[in-house]
Scaffold this motif. Structure first.
Motif, PDB file in Angstrom:
ATOM      1  N   UNK A   1       0.842  -1.214   0.000  1.00 16.72           N
ATOM      2  CA  UNK A   1       0.000   0.000   0.000  1.00 16.72           C
ATOM      3  C   UNK A   1       0.862   1.244   0.000  1.00 16.72           C
ATOM      4  N   UNK A   2       1.887   1.205   0.862  1.00 19.43           N
ATOM      5  CA  UNK A   2       2.823   2.323   0.954  1.00 19.43           C
ATOM      6  C   UNK A   2       3.602   2.482  -0.350  1.00 19.43           C
ATOM      7  N   UNK A   3       3.986   1.354  -0.894  1.00 19.61           N
ATOM      8  CA  UNK A   3       4.735   1.362  -2.161  1.00 19.61           C
ATOM      9  C   UNK A   3       3.872   1.949  -3.265  1.00 19.61           C
ATOM     10  N   UNK A   4       2.621   1.555  -3.266  1.00 19.46           N
ATOM     11  CA  UNK A   4       1.683   2.047  -4.275  1.00 19.46           C
ATOM     12  C   UNK A   4       1.523   3.558  -4.169  1.00 19.46           C
ATOM     13  N   UNK A   5       1.359   4.035  -2.931  1.00 21.87           N
ATOM     14  CA  UNK A   5       1.181   5.465  -2.705  1.00 21.87           C
ATOM     15  C   UNK A   5       2.418   6.230  -3.159  1.00 21.87           C
ATOM     16  N   UNK A   6       3.573   5.714  -2.775  1.00 23.72           N
ATOM     17  CA  UNK A   6       4.839   6.385  -3.124  1.00 23.72           C
ATOM     18  C   UNK A   6       5.036   6.445  -4.627  1.00 23.72           C
ATOM     19  N   UNK A   7       4.738   5.337  -5.295  1.00 25.61           N
ATOM     20  CA  UNK A   7       4.925   5.324  -6.747  1.00 25.61           C
ATOM     21  C   UNK A   7       3.921   6.242  -7.431  1.00 25.61           C
ATOM     22  N   UNK A   8       2.741   6.361  -6.845  1.00 30.04           N
ATOM     23  CA  UNK A   8       1.717   7.266  -7.390  1.00 30.04           C
ATOM     24  C   UNK A   8       2.170   8.712  -7.271  1.00 30.04           C
ATOM     25  N   UNK A   9       2.743   9.027  -6.103  1.00 30.46           N
ATOM     26  CA  UNK A   9       3.239  10.398  -5.881  1.00 30.46           C
ATOM     27  C   UNK A   9       4.359  10.697  -6.862  1.00 30.46           C
ATOM     28  N   UNK A  10       5.266   9.756  -7.006  1.00 28.00           N
ATOM     29  CA  UNK A  10       6.399   9.942  -7.920  1.00 28.00           C
ATOM     30  C   UNK A  10       5.915  10.156  -9.348  1.00 28.00           C
ATOM     31  N   UNK A  11       4.956   9.352  -9.744  1.00 30.05           N
ATOM     32  CA  UNK A  11       4.419   9.446 -11.098  1.00 30.05           C
ATOM     33  C   UNK A  11       3.759  10.799 -11.351  1.00 30.05           C
ATOM     34  N   UNK A  12       2.998  11.272 -10.357  1.00 26.44           N
ATOM     35  CA  UNK A  12       2.307  12.554 -10.553  1.00 26.44           C
ATOM     36  C   UNK A  12       3.299  13.717 -10.580  1.00 26.44           C
ATOM     37  N   UNK A  13       4.359  13.598  -9.762  1.00 24.99           N
ATOM     38  CA  UNK A  13       5.393  14.653  -9.779  1.00 24.99           C
ATOM     39  C   UNK A  13       6.070  14.686 -11.141  1.00 24.99           C
ATOM     40  N   UNK A  14       6.398  13.509 -11.662  1.00 26.14           N
ATOM     41  CA  UNK A  14       7.051  13.436 -12.980  1.00 26.14           C
ATOM     42  C   UNK A  14       6.146  13.997 -14.071  1.00 26.14           C
ATOM     43  N   UNK A  15       4.853  13.682 -13.970  1.00 23.17           N
ATOM     44  CA  UNK A  15       3.906  14.180 -14.964  1.00 23.17           C
ATOM     45  C   UNK A  15       3.824  15.703 -14.897  1.00 23.17           C
TER      46      UNK A  15
END
Lengths: 73, 145
Positions: A1-15
């Motif tokens: 869950x934490x990994x998912x959240x972190x990767x989501x944040x990273x993805x949105x920052x990159x976008x």
């Protein structure tokens, strides 16, 4: 869950930063300024289009020197 | 005989456009003179039009009080040289292919020129070059001289 959240944040920052430098700078338009980059090859067509845009949208310009691709003046 | 003739010819026709690297530009060197700082590129047609006028300025106003300094933003060095082979330039040209200095100055349109007074302060900024406004440009320069 934490990994998912972190990767989501990273993805949105990159976008978000991915589009941070859209478009060319005024001094990077050397290729755009070429005559081959004109939207239409025929000057009469260009003149007619220009008139249509002016009549329909009250917009004009952008067709000047070097087809407007250079963004000069 | 041929060598001395060549020397005479070289002395009679001083070199015109000197192209330097942008790193060599020190605007402080021009303090005390009115400076017309112009950003141009070979593909910019209005810049092409401004060259004869800038040459005229250099010829008209004494070098101790007025100078034209130009910064070329061509990303292709070859294009700049072929342009200069066709159009004469009687002023110094500093070449900046990276565009960093243009970024620093915040150039929005090509060409852009700045009129700088003798204290090194920017007095006027011209966006674009219009032959119809030459009279206005000259008035601004003369007001500083």
């Amino acid at each position: 869950m934490n990994v998912l959240l972190r990767s989501l944040v990273l993805l949105s920052v990159l976008a978000a930063i991915g589009c941070s430098s859209l478009g060319v700078k005024p001094w990077e338009r050397n290729i755009l300024a070429r005559d081959e980059m004109l939207i239409d090859a025929d000057p009469l067509d260009l003149a007619i289009d220009e008139h249509i845009y002016f009549s329909k949208e009250a917009s004009s310009g952008g067709q000047g020197f070097a087809g407007g691709g250079c963004g000069c003046n | 005989m041929k060598n001395s003739l060549l020397l005479i010819v070289l002395l009679a026709f001083p070199l015109q456009a000197e192209v330097y690297n942008i790193n060599q530009l020190k605007l402080d060197n021009y303090l005390g003179k009115v400076v017309y700082l112009d950003f141009w590129a070979s593909w910019c047609k209005p810049c092409n039009q401004s060259f004869p006028w800038m040459n005229e300025l250099v010829a008209r106003y004494p070098a101790e009080s007025f100078t034209v300094v130009t910064i070329n933003l061509d990303q292709e060095t070859e294009e700049m040289h072929s342009f200069l082979a066709k159009v004469s330039a009687d002023f110094d040209i500093y070449h900046d292919p990276s565009g960093h200095i243009a970024e620093q100055f915040g150039i929005e349109v090509m060409p852009t020129s700045y009129l700088i007074d003798t204290d090194g302060k920017v007095v006027k900024k011209h966006l674009g070059f219009y032959t119809i406004q030459i009279g206005q440009y000259e008035k601004e320069i003369e007001s500083l001289l």
